[in-house]
Design a protein around this motif. Structure first.
Motif, PDB file in Angstrom:
ATOM      1  N   THR A 169      28.612  39.547  10.892  1.00 37.81           N
ATOM      2  CA  THR A 169      29.404  38.828   9.767  1.00 37.81           C
ATOM      3  C   THR A 169      31.084  38.874   9.443  1.00 37.81           C
ATOM      4  O   THR A 169      31.326  38.352   9.623  1.00 37.81           O
ATOM      5  N   ASP A 170      31.099  39.987  10.698  1.00 35.19           N
ATOM      6  CA  ASP A 170      32.736  40.545  10.765  1.00 35.19           C
ATOM      7  C   ASP A 170      33.274  41.359  11.633  1.00 35.19           C
ATOM      8  O   ASP A 170      32.712  41.894  12.268  1.00 35.19           O
ATOM      9  N   ASP A 171      33.898  40.428  13.026  1.00 39.98           N
ATOM     10  CA  ASP A 171      34.349  41.181  14.189  1.00 39.98           C
ATOM     11  C   ASP A 171      35.444  42.634  14.255  1.00 39.98           C
ATOM     12  O   ASP A 171      36.028  42.355  15.132  1.00 39.98           O
ATOM     13  N   ARG A 172      35.983  43.016  12.980  1.00 37.57           N
ATOM     14  CA  ARG A 172      37.628  43.103  12.681  1.00 37.57           C
ATOM     15  C   ARG A 172      36.868  45.098  13.417  1.00 37.57           C
ATOM     16  O   ARG A 172      37.980  45.649  13.643  1.00 37.57           O
ATOM     17  N   GLY A 173      35.753  45.469  13.390  1.00 37.62           N
ATOM     18  CA  GLY A 173      35.188  46.511  13.674  1.00 37.62           C
ATOM     19  C   GLY A 173      34.906  46.596  15.448  1.00 37.62           C
ATOM     20  O   GLY A 173      35.987  46.501  16.349  1.00 37.62           O
ATOM     21  N   GLU A 174      34.409  47.796  15.499  1.00 35.51           N
ATOM     22  CA  GLU A 174      34.277  48.489  16.931  1.00 35.51           C
ATOM     23  C   GLU A 174      33.085  48.103  18.103  1.00 35.51           C
ATOM     24  O   GLU A 174      32.210  48.492  18.463  1.00 35.51           O
ATOM     25  N   GLY A 175      32.162  47.440  16.908  1.00 37.07           N
ATOM     26  CA  GLY A 175      31.323  46.129  17.458  1.00 37.07           C
ATOM     27  C   GLY A 175      30.020  47.092  16.626  1.00 37.07           C
ATOM     28  O   GLY A 175      30.397  48.179  15.790  1.00 37.07           O
ATOM     29  N   VAL A 176      29.076  46.610  16.956  1.00 39.70           N
ATOM     30  CA  VAL A 176      27.534  46.615  16.428  1.00 39.70           C
ATOM     31  C   VAL A 176      27.428  47.778  17.157  1.00 39.70           C
ATOM     32  O   VAL A 176      27.362  48.185  18.696  1.00 39.70           O
ATOM     33  N   PRO A 177      26.468  49.145  16.914  1.00 40.86           N
ATOM     34  CA  PRO A 177      26.646  50.350  17.187  1.00 40.86           C
ATOM     35  C   PRO A 177      25.154  49.853  18.176  1.00 40.86           C
ATOM     36  O   PRO A 177      24.761  49.390  18.099  1.00 40.86           O
ATOM     37  N   PHE A 178      25.243  51.328  19.371  1.00 41.15           N
ATOM     38  CA  PHE A 178      24.315  50.590  20.157  1.00 41.15           C
ATOM     39  C   PHE A 178      23.391  50.637  19.749  1.00 41.15           C
ATOM     40  O   PHE A 178      22.282  50.046  20.504  1.00 41.15           O
ATOM     41  N   ASP A 179      22.751  51.318  18.881  1.00 41.21           N
ATOM     42  CA  ASP A 179      20.632  52.023  18.938  1.00 41.21           C
ATOM     43  C   ASP A 179      20.631  50.567  17.548  1.00 41.21           C
ATOM     44  O   ASP A 179      19.788  50.648  17.644  1.00 41.21           O
ATOM     45  N   LYS A 180      21.585  49.781  17.697  1.00 42.45           N
ATOM     46  CA  LYS A 180      20.950  48.652  16.775  1.00 42.45           C
ATOM     47  C   LYS A 180      21.014  47.206  17.332  1.00 42.45           C
ATOM     48  O   LYS A 180      21.200  46.375  16.667  1.00 42.45           O
ATOM     49  N   ARG A 181      21.212  47.110  18.526  1.00 45.81           N
ATOM     50  CA  ARG A 181      21.665  46.163  19.358  1.00 45.81           C
ATOM     51  C   ARG A 181      20.263  45.618  19.970  1.00 45.81           C
ATOM     52  O   ARG A 181      20.106  44.520  20.383  1.00 45.81           O
ATOM     53  N   GLY A 182      18.859  46.314  19.502  1.00 46.57           N
ATOM     54  CA  GLY A 182      18.090  46.483  20.431  1.00 46.57           C
ATOM     55  C   GLY A 182      17.098  47.095  20.309  1.00 46.57           C
ATOM     56  O   GLY A 182      16.673  48.047  19.268  1.00 46.57           O
ATOM     57  N   PHE A 183      16.014  47.819  20.205  1.00 46.33           N
ATOM     58  CA  PHE A 183      15.093  48.258  20.505  1.00 46.33           C
ATOM     59  C   PHE A 183      14.362  49.321  21.230  1.00 46.33           C
ATOM     60  O   PHE A 183      14.586  48.991  22.161  1.00 46.33           O
ATOM     61  N   LEU A 184      14.239  50.739  21.170  1.00 45.70           N
ATOM     62  CA  LEU A 184      14.360  51.879  21.753  1.00 45.70           C
ATOM     63  C   LEU A 184      12.388  51.536  22.128  1.00 45.70           C
ATOM     64  O   LEU A 184      12.035  51.587  21.963  1.00 45.70           O
ATOM     65  N   LEU A 185      11.980  52.705  23.269  1.00 43.22           N
ATOM     66  CA  LEU A 185      11.280  52.774  24.131  1.00 43.22           C
ATOM     67  C   LEU A 185      10.619  53.780  22.865  1.00 43.22           C
ATOM     68  O   LEU A 185      11.365  55.160  22.987  1.00 43.22           O
ATOM     69  N   GLY A 186       9.570  54.314  23.013  1.00 41.32           N
ATOM     70  CA  GLY A 186       8.879  55.312  22.503  1.00 41.32           C
ATOM     71  C   GLY A 186       8.461  55.571  20.955  1.00 41.32           C
ATOM     72  O   GLY A 186       9.069  54.509  20.039  1.00 41.32           O
ATOM     73  N   GLY A 187       8.820  57.228  20.743  1.00 45.93           N
ATOM     74  CA  GLY A 187       9.003  56.590  18.499  1.00 45.93           C
ATOM     75  C   GLY A 187       7.788  56.667  18.410  1.00 45.93           C
ATOM     76  O   GLY A 187       6.259  56.818  19.154  1.00 45.93           O
ATOM     77  N   ARG A 188       7.624  57.304  16.883  1.00 44.57           N
ATOM     78  CA  ARG A 188       6.733  57.162  16.021  1.00 44.57           C
ATOM     79  C   ARG A 188       5.681  55.641  16.185  1.00 44.57           C
ATOM     80  O   ARG A 188       4.329  55.823  15.740  1.00 44.57           O
ATOM     81  N   THR A 189       5.781  54.773  16.362  1.00 40.50           N
ATOM     82  CA  THR A 189       5.441  53.507  15.993  1.00 40.50           C
ATOM     83  C   THR A 189       5.004  52.583  17.080  1.00 40.50           C
ATOM     84  O   THR A 189       4.743  51.822  17.156  1.00 40.50           O
TER      85      THR A 189
END
Length: 84
Positions: A58-78
């Motif tokens: 919604t606003d591109d003035r920063g350094e971007g969306v954090p890497f861990d929020k851009r997709g889904f990670l493999l594995g994990g408890r769910t």
């Protein structure tokens, strides 16, 4: 060994909420997993999972969306990978 698990997540990051050097964004994510026993003793269970999500900057003035929020990670408890 039987049943289902469903989750939905909404995340919102904005400068007014205290984010630091990150673009303002919102993220929606959902997951559902179904477990079906294949025999009466529940020794063998079929599990199927589906994930989906959407992210919008919604606003591109920063350094971007954090890497861990851009997709889904493999594995994990769910994920199915987390079970024996």
């Amino acid at each position: 060994s039987k049943g289902s698990f469903t989750s939905f997540v909404f995340e919102y990051a904005a400068e007014s909420l205290g984010n630091n050097n990150v673009d303002d964004f919102y993220r929606l994510a959902g997951q559902t997993t179904v477990y079906v026993p294949l025999n009466e003793s529940n020794d063998i269970v079929f599990a199927q999972s589906v994930r989906g999500g959407y992210i919008k900057v919604t606003d591109d003035r920063g350094e971007g969306v954090p890497f861990d929020k851009r997709g889904f990670l493999l594995g994990g408890r769910t994920s199915i990978r987390g079970f024996e």
